[in-house]
Design an enzyme around this catalytic site. Structure first.
Site, PDB file in Angstrom:
ATOM      1  N   CYS A   2      51.970 -19.601  95.282  1.00 63.12           N
ATOM      2  CA  CYS A   2      52.931 -19.747  96.372  1.00 63.12           C
ATOM      3  C   CYS A   2      53.796 -18.489  96.432  1.00 63.12           C
ATOM      4  CB  CYS A   2      53.833 -20.947  96.106  1.00 63.12           C
ATOM      5  SG  CYS A   2      52.910 -22.441  95.797  1.00 63.12           S
ATOM      6  N   ARG A  27      49.371 -14.873  99.050  1.00 60.10           N
ATOM      7  CA  ARG A  27      49.570 -15.791  97.915  1.00 60.10           C
ATOM      8  C   ARG A  27      49.284 -17.241  98.296  1.00 60.10           C
ATOM      9  NH1 ARG A  27      52.545 -13.142  94.042  1.00 60.10           N
ATOM     10  NH2 ARG A  27      53.242 -15.049  93.050  1.00 60.10           N
ATOM     11  N   TRP A  74      50.651 -22.515  98.568  1.00 56.60           N
ATOM     12  CA  TRP A  74      49.268 -22.804  98.266  1.00 56.60           C
ATOM     13  C   TRP A  74      49.335 -24.122  97.511  1.00 56.60           C
ATOM     14  CZ3 TRP A  74      46.441 -23.772  94.029  1.00 56.60           C
ATOM     15  CH2 TRP A  74      45.076 -23.958  94.324  1.00 56.60           C
ATOM     16  N   ASN A  99      57.626 -22.146  92.906  1.00 57.08           N
ATOM     17  CA  ASN A  99      56.270 -21.666  92.629  1.00 57.08           C
ATOM     18  C   ASN A  99      55.989 -21.972  91.170  1.00 57.08           C
ATOM     19  OD1 ASN A  99      53.879 -20.306  92.478  1.00 57.08           O
ATOM     20  ND2 ASN A  99      54.806 -18.278  92.259  1.00 57.08           N
ATOM     21  N   GLY A 100      54.954 -22.781  90.872  1.00 58.24           N
ATOM     22  CA  GLY A 100      54.618 -23.085  89.470  1.00 58.24           C
ATOM     23  C   GLY A 100      54.352 -24.569  89.289  1.00 58.24           C
ATOM     24  N   GLU A 477      34.408 -10.949  73.844  1.00 55.52           N
ATOM     25  CA  GLU A 477      35.284 -10.517  74.947  1.00 55.52           C
ATOM     26  C   GLU A 477      36.310  -9.502  74.458  1.00 55.52           C
ATOM     27  OE1 GLU A 477      35.266 -10.513  77.967  1.00 55.52           O
ATOM     28  OE2 GLU A 477      37.326 -10.087  78.560  1.00 55.52           O
ATOM     29  N   LYS A 481      36.639  -5.696  75.933  1.00 50.36           N
ATOM     30  CA  LYS A 481      37.896  -5.141  76.446  1.00 50.36           C
ATOM     31  C   LYS A 481      38.212  -3.805  75.762  1.00 50.36           C
ATOM     32  CE  LYS A 481      39.239  -7.635  79.708  1.00 50.36           C
ATOM     33  NZ  LYS A 481      37.824  -7.831  79.927  1.00 50.36           N
ATOM     34  N   GLU A 484      35.648  -1.107  76.949  1.00 48.57           N
ATOM     35  CA  GLU A 484      35.689  -0.659  78.349  1.00 48.57           C
ATOM     36  C   GLU A 484      37.019   0.001  78.700  1.00 48.57           C
ATOM     37  OE1 GLU A 484      35.575  -3.615  81.446  1.00 48.57           O
ATOM     38  OE2 GLU A 484      36.591  -5.090  80.212  1.00 48.57           O
ATOM     39  N   HIS A 500      25.093 -11.235  57.315  1.00 50.44           N
ATOM     40  CA  HIS A 500      23.638 -11.035  57.477  1.00 50.44           C
ATOM     41  C   HIS A 500      23.339  -9.640  58.015  1.00 50.44           C
ATOM     42  CE1 HIS A 500      22.744 -15.253  56.658  1.00 50.44           C
ATOM     43  NE2 HIS A 500      23.797 -15.554  57.402  1.00 50.44           N
ATOM     44  N   LYS A 599      34.903  -2.274  89.629  1.00 52.40           N
ATOM     45  CA  LYS A 599      35.423  -3.647  89.569  1.00 52.40           C
ATOM     46  C   LYS A 599      34.309  -4.648  89.871  1.00 52.40           C
ATOM     47  CE  LYS A 599      38.345  -6.904  89.062  1.00 52.40           C
ATOM     48  NZ  LYS A 599      38.681  -7.256  87.654  1.00 52.40           N
TER      49      LYS A 599
HETATM   50  C1  AGP Z   1      35.130  -7.146  82.483  1.00 52.68           C
HETATM   51  O1  AGP Z   1      36.434  -6.710  82.088  1.00 52.68           O
HETATM   52  C2  AGP Z   1      34.448  -6.192  83.409  1.00 52.68           C
HETATM   53  N1  AGP Z   1      35.284  -5.915  84.520  1.00 52.68           N
HETATM   54  C3  AGP Z   1      33.037  -6.635  83.753  1.00 52.68           C
HETATM   55  O2  AGP Z   1      32.355  -6.975  82.560  1.00 52.68           O
HETATM   56  C4  AGP Z   1      32.937  -7.843  84.700  1.00 52.68           C
HETATM   57  O3  AGP Z   1      33.331  -9.009  84.020  1.00 52.68           O
HETATM   58  C5  AGP Z   1      31.459  -7.973  85.133  1.00 52.68           C
HETATM   59  O4  AGP Z   1      31.112  -6.811  85.842  1.00 52.68           O
HETATM   60  C6  AGP Z   1      31.212  -9.209  86.009  1.00 52.68           C
HETATM   61  O5  AGP Z   1      31.990  -9.113  87.175  1.00 52.68           O
HETATM   62  P1  AGP Z   1      32.141 -10.451  88.057  1.00 52.68           P
HETATM   63  O6  AGP Z   1      32.875 -11.450  87.236  1.00 52.68           O
HETATM   64  O7  AGP Z   1      32.925 -10.004  89.269  1.00 52.68           O
HETATM   65  O8  AGP Z   1      30.774 -10.933  88.407  1.00 52.68           O
END
Ligand code: AGP
Length: 604
Positions: A2, A27, A74, A99-100, A477, A481, A484, A500, A599
């Site tokens: 919101c 939003r 929203w 909002n929340g 994950e 992070k 990347e 192992h 992205k």
């Molecule tokens: C994760 O931090 C990256 N940006 C990348 O691994 C991303 O998760 C992957 O490209 C999948 O993107 P999506 O979730 O838009 O499909």
């Protein structure tokens, strides 16, 4: 999400409030409204649907005055109806925009009704309205009234309040949902972000969690959670009106890490029914024999955590597949009848093509996406939406935890429908999810806790993340992070797997980051990390608060608030993200657009 706005001291408050709402329409736009509190008399206009509907109402029935608040909604608790449109009012005494999530709204509502209050909406926000109606009648001033109300509520919130009893003032407060004050000339403003106030001022104060206060046309008085005066910095917001703004953060990623409480709150609202349960529209999908989850990168790590929940809570066989591998293997799918594609962008071609293959094999397809009008959303039979809002940073943060919230809620719903999870257990899971915005807000302390260790980690050539059970995919994950963002080679491993082979990597000073929670794996996970420490590793533990007692003589322990182990992977994501963010900032890499990356990878 919101959007909240406020104006005080402007000759045409309704007009600037409407302009500000137009900048916040991204939003959410299920309904909108404005309340003007001129000389104390409160008068509101509200409309369901896009903001333009409110514009038409205001054109026909203007609201003159110099003080007011506004909201673009929203839908959270309660459907998108006029009754549920903010500002929510208690008679003509008080108006609130919020909002929340007020987590304890049910118990508060019961008490208010017992004290004779009449509710007109099915929003959680309305408890704020009636609590303020009581407080302004019993407290000497609006600041005291605000503090009195805050002492009764729990949850993630940002709100603004006008009251007939205290004209020419607006009360504000924030906890885990963003709120900012704009300093004008002879007037002051409020907005969910700086962009909302971009046409009135660029001098912005961003409130911190726990802050509350009262603003008038020529004064802003803020208090910290403990009631002491809060001196907050005035920053100059970027002059890029209309674009998603960093809102005073150094990077979009930093902002999006901080937005997670709000992203979870709105994603949870997306999957919450009016009766407080889950509201997944799955048709006969609950009868499915088995599901394949298709995704890439961070979304695939979310899928791997989702698999644990689907199997343990719903007794649903789930296979997770790296999307780019799936269709080239000619996989057997005879034991499956559903394919779920998980994708923040909804445009990753690997995931899209894997879903198309699954559909060709006769599987029903479901898209879990953060972009409602994306290709995956358009091509799948069913859709589930995360409501994390626009994620600009290339590294996925708020969309990842929002994906997890949906996956856990879906597993609970399927467990109930498949007769393997009780209604009480499902309700407990829903309550645990609803506590996440508050817990995640508290977990932001990790920024200060982790910062002292970054220079050492930034010098590393390699790093291991270890996790067991549901925390194994989180280790993957965390490693992704770090890779990347800071370009440091990092591997995530199942803790039990380290001995192992990967144990050969352990040498003096190698950073090993172990993720722990109070689950059944804890004793063995601690043994695994001590095996690394015994060989000279520099061990950092990221764990829930009470878990740290199980870990002796470890130099670096980063904790998040205690929580049910079922939601620990979601909460522990926060320090894991912060660790990589701070390392990247220290190394000077391009945090929001890491080298070679994109992205959304729209090629195979
Ligand atoms: C994760 O931090 C990256 N940006 C990348 O691994 C991303 O998760 C992957 O490209 C999948 O993107 P999506 O979730 O838009 O499909």
């Amino acid at each position: 999400m919101c959007g909240i706005v406020g104006a005080i001291g402007h000759p045409d408050a309704a007009s600037v409030l409407y302009q500000a709402l137009q900048r916040l329409e991204y939003r959410g736009y299920d309904s909108a409204g404005i309340c003007i509190a001129d000389g104390g008399a409160l008068d509101a206009r509200r409309a369901v649907g896009k903001l333009s509907a409110l514009g038409e109402v205001l054109a026909k029935d203007p609201l003159p005055g110099m003080t007011g608040i506004g909201h673009t909604r929203w839908a959270t608790h309660g459907k998108a109806t006029l009754n549920n449109a903010h500002p929510i009012m208690a008679g003509a005494e008080v108006a609130v925009v919020h909002n929340g999530i007020i987590e304890n709204h049910k118990i508060l509502k019961a008490g208010l009704i017992e004290r004779g209050h009449v509710f007109t909406s099915d929003t959680d926000t309305e408890v704020l309205t009636h609590l303020f109606a009581e407080a302004v009648a019993s407290q000497p001033d609006l600041m005291s009234a605000t503090k009195h109300v805050l002492g009764q509520i729990e949850g993630a919130y940002a709100f603004a309040v006008v009251a007939k009893a205290f004209p020419d003032q607006i009360a504000i407060a924030r906890n885990a949902s963003p709120l900012a004050v704009g300093l004008g000339e002879g007037a002051n403003y409020i907005g969910s972000d700086a962009m909302a106030m971009g046409s009135m001022t660029r001098r912005i104060i961003f409130l911190k969690d726990g802050d509350y206060g009262v603003i008038s046309r020529d004064d802003i008085e803020l208090r910290s959670e403990d009631g002491t005066p809060a001196q907050r910095e005035v920053v100059m917001a970027s002059a890029s009106p209309g674009l998603v703004s960093k809102d005073g953060y150094q990077h979009f990623m930093e902002k999006e890490i901080h937005e997670q409480p709000e992203a979870i709150a709105h994603t949870l609202a997306e999957i919450t029914a009016a009766d407080g349960g889950f509201n997944f529209e799955l048709g006969d999908a609950a009868e499915m024999k088995g599901m394949v989850m298709l995704a890439a990168g961070t979304s695939h790590n979310a899928a791997m955590i989702g698999k644990y929940w689907m199997e343990s809570l719903a007794d649903l066989p789930v296979v997770t597949e790296i999307a780019s591998e799936f269709r080239y293997r000619n996989p057997s799918v005879r034991h499956l009848d559903m394919a779920m594609g998980i994708s923040q962008s909804g445009e990753s071609l690997d995931t899209l093509m894997a879903l198309r293959y699954a559909a060709e094999q006769g599987l029903k397809t479901l898209g879990l996406v953060n972009v409602a009008e994306s290709t995956i959303a358009r091509e799948t039979d069913l859709q589930l939406l995360t409501r994390a809002g626009p994620e600009i940073g290339v590294a996925s943060t708020k969309s990842f935890t929002a994906q997890l919230a949906v996956l856990l809620g879906l597993a609970a719903e399927l467990g109930q429908k498949r007769g393997v999870l009780s209604a009480d257990d499902a309700a407990k899971i829903h309550a645990d999810l609803a506590s996440l915005p508050r817990l995640m807000g508290a977990a932001m302390n990790s920024f200060d806790d982790i910062r002292p260790f970054i220079s050492q980690l930034a010098r590393a050539q390699s790093c291991l993340f270890l996790g067991r059970g549901m925390l194994y995919p989180l280790a993957l994950e965390g490693a992704l992070k770090l890779k990347e963002l800071s370009y440091i080679h990092a591997e995530g491993y199942a803790s039990g797997e380290m001995k192992h082979g990967p144990i050969a990597l352990i040498e003096e000073g190698l950073p090993v980051i172990a993720l722990l929670s109070n689950d059944e794996h804890l004793p063995k996970a601690v043994s695994n990390l001590m095996e690394a420490k015994a060989r000279g590793a520099a061990v950092m533990v990221i764990c829930t608060e009470s878990t740290k007692e199980a870990v002796e003589d470890i130099d670096t322990i980063i904790t998040v608030p205690d929580c049910d182990p079922l939601i620990a992977p979601i909460l522990l994501s926060i320090p894991a993200q912060i660790l990589s963010y701070l390392t990247a900032v220290h190394k000077g890499t391009d945090v929001d657009q890491p080298r070679n990356h994109a992205k959304s990878v729209t090629l195979e």
